[in-house]
Design an enzyme around this catalytic site. Structure first.
Site, PDB file in Angstrom:
ATOM      1  N   THR A 238      78.934  73.993  12.261  1.00 34.20           N
ATOM      2  CA  THR A 238      79.750  74.538  11.178  1.00 34.20           C
ATOM      3  C   THR A 238      80.110  73.522  10.100  1.00 34.20           C
ATOM      4  OG1 THR A 238      81.775  74.129  12.460  1.00 34.20           O
ATOM      5  CG2 THR A 238      80.747  76.304  12.691  1.00 34.20           C
TER       6      THR A 238
ATOM      7  N   ILE B 227      69.900  63.296  14.253  1.00 36.49           N
ATOM      8  CA  ILE B 227      69.696  62.968  12.835  1.00 36.49           C
ATOM      9  C   ILE B 227      70.655  61.881  12.368  1.00 36.49           C
ATOM     10  CG2 ILE B 227      69.670  63.917  10.497  1.00 36.49           C
ATOM     11  CD1 ILE B 227      67.495  65.048  12.328  1.00 36.49           C
TER      12      ILE B 227
ATOM     13  N   GLU C 245      72.914  58.927  11.190  1.00 38.42           N
ATOM     14  CA  GLU C 245      72.711  57.493  10.983  1.00 38.42           C
ATOM     15  C   GLU C 245      74.046  56.775  11.141  1.00 38.42           C
ATOM     16  OE1 GLU C 245      71.846  56.093   6.984  1.00 38.42           O
ATOM     17  OE2 GLU C 245      72.369  58.070   6.181  1.00 38.42           O
TER      18      GLU C 245
ATOM     19  N   GLU D 187      57.477  49.534   9.776  1.00 36.25           N
ATOM     20  CA  GLU D 187      58.318  48.683   8.937  1.00 36.25           C
ATOM     21  C   GLU D 187      58.356  47.284   9.526  1.00 36.25           C
ATOM     22  OE1 GLU D 187      62.177  50.457   8.997  1.00 36.25           O
ATOM     23  OE2 GLU D 187      61.756  51.868   7.378  1.00 36.25           O
TER      24      GLU D 187
ATOM     25  N   HIS E 164      66.913  49.977   6.618  1.00 33.06           N
ATOM     26  CA  HIS E 164      67.129  50.409   7.989  1.00 33.06           C
ATOM     27  C   HIS E 164      67.666  49.261   8.836  1.00 33.06           C
ATOM     28  CE1 HIS E 164      64.060  53.943   7.764  1.00 33.06           C
ATOM     29  NE2 HIS E 164      65.222  54.248   7.250  1.00 33.06           N
TER      30      HIS E 164
END
Length: 290
Positions: free
Chosen positions: A17, A96, A98, A209, A247
């Protein structure tokens, strides 16, 4: 690559929500993903986006038979949300979020080793099997069903590679954004093994990376066990040593962590290495003889 996600996957949204959960759940539903409900503690019994809201993942799994969960929960609570999903019997967890502390993810990864589940992320765009289902934040419209598997630590470079492959008419079997943090649930090597064993995948693209040794491990495995062509690109070729670049996992810690070192190792292991992200698509096409 239906071993991870397909049109029959039943998806639960944790943080359902909230603004992020609402927006991306809507996008997933519009793509055709079978979202069966969501979890927001304290809001159980309500309806949201026409779907039931539950207080706990265990309750949601019991009522909906969900087998996939995607987590849009703030960093301070995301590790516990991931553990809750694993303990409730979810088979595929896509985190998801971070900014989760590395210590939290070390604890999570160690805990779920003994459980029958797979974690993708954190700090990732998610996973998509084009034409069937998407779980995450990737733009569905750039994807096309095909035979190229894409594995990436970078969300934006995932989209770049997907767009090139789609525009050249090849399409993707599955795309996995594994995440850019130092500790992730599914490594590059894990994803490569899955795609090598997937009959719907004919070639694999690895987007890596600077920092860490995931690409090196994957390259050495491909050298010894690979049965399909692999195309590779390493971001961060101009990064200064010791400087974090976007990152948390993208920081050069030693001589083999640099982009140049990784690219050399990949090439030595038989991977088709590209110097620029702009060349990913055309290199795949050349390697595939299309």
């Amino acid at each position: 690559m239906s071993i991870l996600l397909n049109k029959n996957s039943r998806v639960l949204v944790q943080g359902f929500t909230g603004s992020e959960g609402t927006f991306h759940a809507t996008q997933m539903i519009e793509y055709g993903t079978k979202v069966v409900g969501g979890v927001t503690p304290g809001k159980g019994g309500q309806q949201h986006l026409g779907l039931p809201v539950f207080n706990t993942v265990r309750e949601a799994v019991k009522e909906t038979s969900a087998d996939v969960s995607v987590i849009f929960v703030p960093p301070a609570f995301a590790a516990d949300a991931t553990l809750e999903a694993a303990n409730a019997g979810i088979k595929l967890i896509v985190t998801i979020t971070e900014g989760i502390p590395v210590s939290d993810m070390v604890r999570v990864k160690d805990y779920i080793r003994s459980l029958d589940c797979r974690l993708i992320g954190p700090n990732c765009p998610g996973i998509i099997t084009p034409g069937e289902a998407k779980v995450g934040i990737m733009p569905g419209f750039i994807h096309k069903k095909g035979t190229i598997g894409i594995i990436s630590r970078s969300g934006t470079l995932t989209y770049e590679a997907v767009d090139q492959v789609t525009r050249l008419g090849m399409g993707q079997s599955t795309c996995i954004g594994i995440g850019g943090d130092p500790v992730v649930g599914t490594t590059t090597l894990d994803a490569v093994k899955l795609m090598m064993n997937d009959p719907e995948t004919e070639a694999i693209v690895i987007i890596g990376e600077i920092g860490g040794n995931m690409e090196t491990e994957a390259a050495e495995w491909v050298r010894d066990n690979g049965t399909k062509p692999v195309i590779g690109f390493i971001a961060g070729q101009t990064a200064p040593k010791g400087r974090r670049m976007g990152h948390a996992g993208a920081i050069i810690g030693g001589k083999n962590d640099t982009a140049a070192a990784k690219m050399k190792i990949m090439a030595d292991c038989g991977i088709h290495v590209v110097e620029s992200p702009a060349d990913i698509g055309i290199t795949v096409k050349q390697v595939m003889g299309k």
